[in-house]
Design an enzyme around this catalytic site. Structure first.
Site, PDB file in Angstrom:
ATOM      1  CB  SER A 171      17.341  89.309 -28.605  1.00 17.26           C
ATOM      2  OG  SER A 171      16.537  90.443 -28.754  1.00 17.26           O
TER       3      SER A 171
ATOM      4  CG  HIS B  24      15.938  91.202 -23.711  1.00 21.41           C
ATOM      5  ND1 HIS B  24      15.178  90.242 -24.343  1.00 21.41           N
ATOM      6  CD2 HIS B  24      16.738  91.740 -24.674  1.00 21.41           C
ATOM      7  CE1 HIS B  24      15.486  90.196 -25.630  1.00 21.41           C
ATOM      8  NE2 HIS B  24      16.437  91.095 -25.855  1.00 21.41           N
TER       9      HIS B  24
END
Length: 254
Positions: free
Chosen positions: A84, A233
């Site tokens: 990320s 994620h």
């Protein structure tokens, strides 16, 4: 800036960077699985974990922090991986210091711009009255007024620490709140990184889509994209064995 990091294992160096609101410990499970083959550097990025705070918070500065870490450790080059926000850091690092990167892994993020979507989290963190919190449960209860998800709160509460008889955030909440737009900024460079690069996404995540392929291949022409099944994620928390297996296969490939 001299960053805090954990160093474990033996073998070729692999530097791993966490995402926003995270810390080095987020990747400890993966590191333990790889420590027989690699020397792992689990890094707290600036304004996170036990690393120093600074009002300067952008990807150029964060990439320069990694270059300083490598110099202090005597590393001419290493494998780099980031999740990320950490993925954005390692992408920028590869553009600025391509000679220092042997192979690159980017976990569930693309080079494109991402709109700010952490407003509620920031609102909740800033609303926690640390001066009047008598326990971690008090702080969690305050945060729960803004964030319903217990797992998300549990993750965020890892940033809460004891200080001077009370509580404090490890993250530099003021600077992160003020500069949150920096996190989603697109990769901007006239350079390309031609060494092997893996974009590893979660199949249940929309952070890396087919629309991102053009951008990815423009900056990273020697790259490929995979999506791990049953992962969102937080792929390293949801599918740690698959993540370790994928990292190992990519790094070992000639």
């Amino acid at each position: 800036m001299k960053l805090n990091y954990k160093k474990i294992g033996q073998g070729k160096p692999l530097i791993i960077l966490h995402g926003l609101f995270g810390s080095a410990d987020n990747w400890l499970t993966i590191a333990r699985d790889l420590e027989k083959e690699y020397t792992l550097y689990l890094v707290d990025q600036r304004n996170h974990g036990d690393s120093p705070h600074s009002e300067e918070w952008n990807y150029t500065a964060m990439a320069q922090d990694i270059a300083e870490l490598m110099e202090s450790e005597g590393l001419d080059s290493a494998f780099l991986m980031g999740h990320s926000m950490g993925g954005k850091t390692v992408m920028n690092f590869a553009m600025l210091y391509p000679e220092k990167v042997d192979k690159l892994i980017v976990a569930d993020i693309a080079p494109r711009y991402y709109p700010v979507h952490h407003e509620r989290i920031l609102e909740g963190l800033n609303a926690v009255d640390l001066q009047n919190a008598k326990s971690r449960k008090d702080a969690d209860d305050m945060l729960a007024k803004y964030i319903n998800s217990a797992p998300i709160r549990q993750f965020l509460m890892k940033n809460l620490t004891r200080k001077d008889g009370g509580f404090a955030w490890k993250i530099n909440l003021q600077t992160i709140t003020k500069n949150i737009e920096e996190v989603g900024k697109a990769l901007e460079s006239d350079n390309t990184f031609d060494k092997p690069t893996l974009f590893m996404g979660g199949a249940n995540s929309d952070y890396i889509t087919e629309k991102d392929r053009e951008d990815i291949e423009r900056f990273f022409p020697n790259s490929h994209i995979i999506h791990l099944k049953n992962a969102g994620h937080w792929l390293h928390a949801e599918q740690p064995e698959a993540v370790s297996r994928t990292i190992r296969a990519f790094l070992e490939k000639e």
